[in-house]
Motif scaffolding. Structure first.
Motif, PDB file in Angstrom:
ATOM      1  N   GLY A 189       6.578 -21.365 -55.579  1.00  0.00           N
ATOM      2  CA  GLY A 189       6.321 -22.700 -55.210  1.00  0.00           C
ATOM      3  C   GLY A 189       6.702 -22.805 -53.561  1.00  0.00           C
ATOM      4  N   PHE A 190       5.905 -21.963 -52.986  1.00  0.00           N
ATOM      5  CA  PHE A 190       5.932 -21.912 -51.329  1.00  0.00           C
ATOM      6  C   PHE A 190       5.459 -23.243 -50.695  1.00  0.00           C
ATOM      7  CE2 PHE A 190       6.103 -17.315 -51.727  1.00  0.00           C
ATOM      8  CZ  PHE A 190       7.155 -16.865 -50.681  1.00  0.00           C
ATOM      9  N   ARG A 191       4.329 -23.637 -51.267  1.00  0.00           N
ATOM     10  CA  ARG A 191       3.682 -24.935 -50.774  1.00  0.00           C
ATOM     11  C   ARG A 191       3.541 -25.892 -51.874  1.00  0.00           C
ATOM     12  NH1 ARG A 191       4.114 -24.057 -46.318  1.00  0.00           N
ATOM     13  NH2 ARG A 191       4.253 -21.973 -45.841  1.00  0.00           N
ATOM     14  N   PRO A 192       3.699 -27.258 -51.297  1.00  0.00           N
ATOM     15  CA  PRO A 192       3.812 -28.334 -52.222  1.00  0.00           C
ATOM     16  C   PRO A 192       2.315 -28.753 -52.959  1.00  0.00           C
ATOM     17  CG  PRO A 192       3.587 -29.089 -49.827  1.00  0.00           C
ATOM     18  CD  PRO A 192       3.583 -27.625 -49.948  1.00  0.00           C
ATOM     19  N   GLN A 250      10.594 -22.527 -51.408  1.00  0.00           N
ATOM     20  CA  GLN A 250       9.872 -23.586 -50.847  1.00  0.00           C
ATOM     21  C   GLN A 250      10.070 -23.570 -49.634  1.00  0.00           C
ATOM     22  OE1 GLN A 250      10.201 -26.837 -54.594  1.00  0.00           O
ATOM     23  NE2 GLN A 250      12.102 -26.200 -54.018  1.00  0.00           N
ATOM     24  N   CYS A 251       8.841 -23.849 -48.910  1.00  0.00           N
ATOM     25  CA  CYS A 251       8.864 -23.742 -47.356  1.00  0.00           C
ATOM     26  C   CYS A 251       9.736 -24.821 -46.824  1.00  0.00           C
ATOM     27  CB  CYS A 251       7.469 -23.839 -46.914  1.00  0.00           C
ATOM     28  SG  CYS A 251       7.378 -23.854 -45.044  1.00  0.00           S
ATOM     29  N   ILE A 252      10.790 -24.552 -46.054  1.00  0.00           N
ATOM     30  CA  ILE A 252      11.646 -25.522 -45.480  1.00  0.00           C
ATOM     31  C   ILE A 252      10.714 -26.233 -44.266  1.00  0.00           C
ATOM     32  CG2 ILE A 252      12.966 -23.956 -44.132  1.00  0.00           C
ATOM     33  CD1 ILE A 252      14.452 -27.036 -46.049  1.00  0.00           C
ATOM     34  N   PHE A 253       9.905 -25.211 -43.821  1.00  0.00           N
ATOM     35  CA  PHE A 253       9.240 -25.921 -42.357  1.00  0.00           C
ATOM     36  C   PHE A 253       8.188 -27.143 -42.690  1.00  0.00           C
ATOM     37  CE2 PHE A 253       6.742 -24.784 -38.494  1.00  0.00           C
ATOM     38  CZ  PHE A 253       7.822 -25.196 -37.619  1.00  0.00           C
ATOM     39  N   GLU A 254       7.984 -27.306 -44.084  1.00  0.00           N
ATOM     40  CA  GLU A 254       7.288 -28.480 -44.459  1.00  0.00           C
ATOM     41  C   GLU A 254       7.779 -29.533 -44.126  1.00  0.00           C
ATOM     42  OE1 GLU A 254       4.197 -29.008 -46.039  1.00  0.00           O
ATOM     43  OE2 GLU A 254       3.727 -26.710 -46.560  1.00  0.00           O
ATOM     44  N   GLY A 396       8.230 -13.634 -38.332  1.00  0.00           N
ATOM     45  CA  GLY A 396       6.710 -13.875 -38.568  1.00  0.00           C
ATOM     46  C   GLY A 396       6.705 -14.877 -40.019  1.00  0.00           C
ATOM     47  N   CYS A 397       5.760 -15.566 -40.524  1.00  0.00           N
ATOM     48  CA  CYS A 397       5.318 -16.006 -41.641  1.00  0.00           C
ATOM     49  C   CYS A 397       4.414 -15.606 -42.225  1.00  0.00           C
ATOM     50  CB  CYS A 397       5.098 -17.523 -41.673  1.00  0.00           C
ATOM     51  SG  CYS A 397       4.948 -18.404 -43.278  1.00  0.00           S
ATOM     52  N   TYR A 398       4.612 -14.872 -43.672  1.00  0.00           N
ATOM     53  CA  TYR A 398       3.521 -14.296 -44.183  1.00  0.00           C
ATOM     54  C   TYR A 398       2.981 -15.199 -45.398  1.00  0.00           C
ATOM     55  CZ  TYR A 398       4.826 -10.218 -41.541  1.00  0.00           C
ATOM     56  OH  TYR A 398       5.235  -9.555 -40.498  1.00  0.00           O
ATOM     57  N   PHE A 399       3.561 -16.455 -45.413  1.00  0.00           N
ATOM     58  CA  PHE A 399       2.911 -17.472 -46.559  1.00  0.00           C
ATOM     59  C   PHE A 399       2.388 -18.705 -46.398  1.00  0.00           C
ATOM     60  CE2 PHE A 399       7.362 -15.239 -47.028  1.00  0.00           C
ATOM     61  CZ  PHE A 399       6.982 -14.298 -47.758  1.00  0.00           C
ATOM     62  N   GLY A 400       1.530 -18.494 -45.173  1.00  0.00           N
ATOM     63  CA  GLY A 400       0.461 -19.625 -45.099  1.00  0.00           C
ATOM     64  C   GLY A 400       0.903 -20.322 -43.739  1.00  0.00           C
ATOM     65  N   ILE A 401       2.033 -19.960 -42.858  1.00  0.00           N
ATOM     66  CA  ILE A 401       1.753 -20.710 -41.547  1.00  0.00           C
ATOM     67  C   ILE A 401       1.662 -19.457 -40.490  1.00  0.00           C
ATOM     68  CG2 ILE A 401       3.489 -21.740 -39.981  1.00  0.00           C
ATOM     69  CD1 ILE A 401       3.281 -23.267 -42.453  1.00  0.00           C
ATOM     70  N   ASP A 402       0.759 -20.068 -39.527  1.00  0.00           N
ATOM     71  CA  ASP A 402       0.244 -19.043 -38.646  1.00  0.00           C
ATOM     72  C   ASP A 402       1.298 -19.072 -37.456  1.00  0.00           C
ATOM     73  OD1 ASP A 402      -1.187 -17.286 -37.043  1.00  0.00           O
ATOM     74  OD2 ASP A 402      -2.452 -19.046 -36.109  1.00  0.00           O
ATOM     75  N   PHE A 403       2.555 -18.396 -37.439  1.00  0.00           N
ATOM     76  CA  PHE A 403       3.426 -18.206 -36.297  1.00  0.00           C
ATOM     77  C   PHE A 403       2.750 -16.841 -35.516  1.00  0.00           C
ATOM     78  CE2 PHE A 403       6.890 -19.804 -38.972  1.00  0.00           C
ATOM     79  CZ  PHE A 403       6.888 -21.269 -38.051  1.00  0.00           C
ATOM     80  N   PRO A 404       3.034 -16.749 -34.262  1.00  0.00           N
ATOM     81  CA  PRO A 404       2.458 -15.667 -33.383  1.00  0.00           C
ATOM     82  C   PRO A 404       3.317 -14.439 -34.042  1.00  0.00           C
ATOM     83  CG  PRO A 404       3.874 -16.982 -32.029  1.00  0.00           C
ATOM     84  CD  PRO A 404       3.693 -17.703 -33.361  1.00  0.00           C
ATOM     85  N   TYR A 448      14.892 -22.721 -50.990  1.00  0.00           N
ATOM     86  CA  TYR A 448      14.135 -22.583 -50.035  1.00  0.00           C
ATOM     87  C   TYR A 448      14.021 -21.419 -49.334  1.00  0.00           C
ATOM     88  CZ  TYR A 448      14.679 -27.674 -50.878  1.00  0.00           C
ATOM     89  OH  TYR A 448      14.707 -28.950 -51.524  1.00  0.00           O
ATOM     90  N   CYS A 449      12.510 -21.133 -48.849  1.00  0.00           N
ATOM     91  CA  CYS A 449      12.252 -20.127 -47.908  1.00  0.00           C
ATOM     92  C   CYS A 449      12.659 -20.460 -46.494  1.00  0.00           C
ATOM     93  CB  CYS A 449      10.639 -19.754 -48.030  1.00  0.00           C
ATOM     94  SG  CYS A 449      10.583 -18.341 -46.944  1.00  0.00           S
ATOM     95  N   CYS A 450      13.565 -19.509 -46.034  1.00  0.00           N
ATOM     96  CA  CYS A 450      14.002 -19.599 -44.735  1.00  0.00           C
ATOM     97  C   CYS A 450      13.516 -18.285 -43.652  1.00  0.00           C
ATOM     98  CB  CYS A 450      15.308 -19.780 -44.406  1.00  0.00           C
ATOM     99  SG  CYS A 450      16.083 -21.431 -45.020  1.00  0.00           S
ATOM    100  N   ALA A 451      12.406 -17.477 -44.378  1.00  0.00           N
ATOM    101  CA  ALA A 451      12.381 -16.191 -43.850  1.00  0.00           C
ATOM    102  C   ALA A 451      12.167 -16.500 -42.270  1.00  0.00           C
ATOM    103  CB  ALA A 451      11.279 -15.628 -44.540  1.00  0.00           C
ATOM    104  N   CYS A 452      11.330 -17.263 -41.615  1.00  0.00           N
ATOM    105  CA  CYS A 452      11.220 -17.157 -40.400  1.00  0.00           C
ATOM    106  C   CYS A 452      12.422 -17.596 -39.451  1.00  0.00           C
ATOM    107  CB  CYS A 452       9.833 -18.323 -40.118  1.00  0.00           C
ATOM    108  SG  CYS A 452      10.291 -19.967 -40.468  1.00  0.00           S
ATOM    109  N   PHE A 453      13.105 -17.779 -40.110  1.00  0.00           N
ATOM    110  CA  PHE A 453      14.656 -17.959 -39.265  1.00  0.00           C
ATOM    111  C   PHE A 453      15.547 -16.738 -39.353  1.00  0.00           C
ATOM    112  CE2 PHE A 453      13.351 -22.450 -40.731  1.00  0.00           C
ATOM    113  CZ  PHE A 453      12.906 -22.775 -39.515  1.00  0.00           C
TER     114      PHE A 453
END
Ligand code: SF4
Length: 476
Positions: A189-192, A250-254, A396-404, A448-453
């Motif tokens: 359920g990464f994305r809504p 679920q992506c908390i960054f949403e 980095g995010c591997y689930f749909g957000i383009d972080f550098p 929630y996913c917090c992997a980029c943190f």
């Protein structure tokens, strides 16, 4: 970034039934323009025939060039997509929906997310003869379906179920055929992805509920993680489960940045979560200041929350030029720098001589923040204390957000205690991860996913083409 592993951030909207399908899908996808500004596309069943139209640019531009015959035929169902991609994979060929002839039937697919094992699957399919038309990971869905069809006696949706079993990572999908609309959400359920209906018995599915607000649809529920929903020729909605849900990620960054404040995402109001982030930040990181000023637009509601909690006056000291696009999702760094300078104008009367508590949603590369802080200094700010509504981005995010790349993230380049100085701030405090997760109410923190943190990736590294664990370990 290679074209073999494109990373996209996208928005989806689909309609089945009703007598204004094209108008409604246009309104719906337009409300999701913030999720992708590089290309837009729509596939519709016009007079019983699936038709595709897509173009580089914004939604209104794409819809304004739809062939006139579409408007003369009866349109029974449609899907639409907005896309952002990384450099190197941004051609119109990669714009979505993708449409292909699978065993004599035209099928369209639109995707939000990133398939983590796309490179492995593509190599496997190419080695056994598949010829790809695009460099997007979305095309894999069609190829895998085509391979599975025979085993399922031509049953498309059983073939899709089998195909989904090969995918790892983040995917919300909309698929369209002459007779069906299908919505799919990955088991994490990464994305809504949400479902709405209209009083006339037609249905809508969209990345965010804001699309229902603008079209007048009633919110029904989310597509569940691991669920496939099929609307057949009679528009009846059938649910199938292709995988057990979870573990949820679920992506908390949403909530922090991407979704629109008027939307409900993962069961919570984005507006309420953003205000709660601000209130929590005021508790965790108080400051003596004359005024709370938010970074437009995503810092706005957190700024209100901070000001209310801290009992400091709130003001809008930065005026946004709404005719310049969203800076984070512009693919080129050069254009991003230019955009930052063009996009926000400080209002000296709100800033001059004041101690400012500046509310920012996140700091990624730091280039945007540095430029904005510079304009506040030039406008006469006496002190600038930045408060950030999430923890430092270090992975980095591997689930749909383009972080550098990791090494370009500011929090990896500069020690935490030196960040304020590097950004020319008087102080800088990030919200804690615990504090951030306490602001969402619909699910417990572990959903929630917090992997980029924190570098804890919800997908096993061996299932990903670019296992991030080594990278994560090297940072600890
Ligand atoms: S890594 Fe960050 S941006 Fe990516 S899905 Fe997880 S929380 Fe969202």
């Amino acid at each position: 970034m290679t074209t073999e592993k494109p990373r996209e951030y996208c928005g989806l909207c689909g309609i089945t039934g009703g007598d204004s399908v094209l108008e409604q899908v246009h309104l719906g996808i337009h409300s999701l323009q913030h999720r992708g500004q590089e290309a837009a596309g729509v596939m519709a069943v016009v007079g019983g025939v699936p038709c595709l139209h897509k173009a580089a640019g914004l939604v209104d531009e794409t819809f304004s060039t739809i062939p006139p015959f579409w408007k003369r035929g009866e349109i029974s169902r449609a899907i639409a997509h907005v896309r952002y991609s990384t450099a190197g994979s941004s051609s119109v060929t990669n714009a979505q929906p993708l449409m292909a002839n699978v065993a004599g039937q035209l099928i369209g697919v639109a995707h939000n997310g990133t398939i983590c094992n796309a490179r492995t699957l593509r190599t496997e399919l190419q080695d056994s003869g598949s010829i790809f038309q695009t460099t997007t990971d979305t095309e894999l869905v069609l190829h895998l379906m085509a391979r599975s069809l025979k085993r399922h006696n031509g049953d498309l949706w059983s073939a899709l179920e089998e195909a989904l079993g090969r995918l790892h990572g983040a995917y919300c999908l909309l698929l369209l055929t002459k007779d069906c609309l299908v919505a799919v959400r990955d088991p994490h359920g990464f994305r809504p992805l949400c479902i709405g209906d209209f009083d006339d018995g037609s249905y809508m599915v969209a990345s965010e509920t804001i699309a229902f607000n603008v079209t007048g649809a009633n919110y029904l529920r989310e597509v569940e993680p691991g669920e496939m929903i099929i609307w057949g020729p009679d528009n009846q909605m059938t649910s199938r489960r292709f995988a057990a849900p979870g573990p949820l990620a679920q992506c908390i960054f949403e909530h922090v940045y991407f979704a629109r404040p008027g939307s409900y995402v993962f069961g919570d109001s984005v507006y309420e979560v953003r205000k709660a982030l601000g209130r929590r930040l005021a508790q965790e990181a108080p400051v003596e200041a004359d005024v709370v000023i938010p970074m437009p637009d995503s810092g706005l509601y957190a700024g209100l929350g901070y000001a209310e909690e801290a009992k400091i006056p709130f003001d809008l000291g930065l005026s946004r030029n709404h005719y310049v696009g969203r800076t984070f999702i512009d693919p080129g760094i050069t254009s991003r720098r230019k955009l930052v300078m063009r996009k926000l104008q400080p209002i000296p009367e709100a800033i001059r001589g004041k101690r400012i508590c500046l509310i920012e949603d996140s700091i990624v590369r730091g280039s945007t923040s540095r430029a904005r802080i510079g304009t506040l200094r030039e406008a006469g700010a006496k002190e600038i204390h930045m408060r950030v509504t999430c923890p430092p981005h270090r992975f980095g995010c591997y689930f749909g957000i383009d972080f550098p790349e990791r090494e370009k993230l500011l929090a990896n380049k500069v020690a935490l205690q030196d960040l304020a100085q590097v950004l020319h701030l008087d102080s800088l405090v990030y919200l804690s991860q615990e504090g951030m997760l306490a602001c969402v109410k619909a699910h417990p923190p572990e959903a929630y996913c917090c992997a980029c943190f924190d570098g804890h990736y919800p997908v096993e590294p061996e299932l990903m083409d670019a296992p991030p664990l080594d990278i994560a370990k090297s940072a600890l």
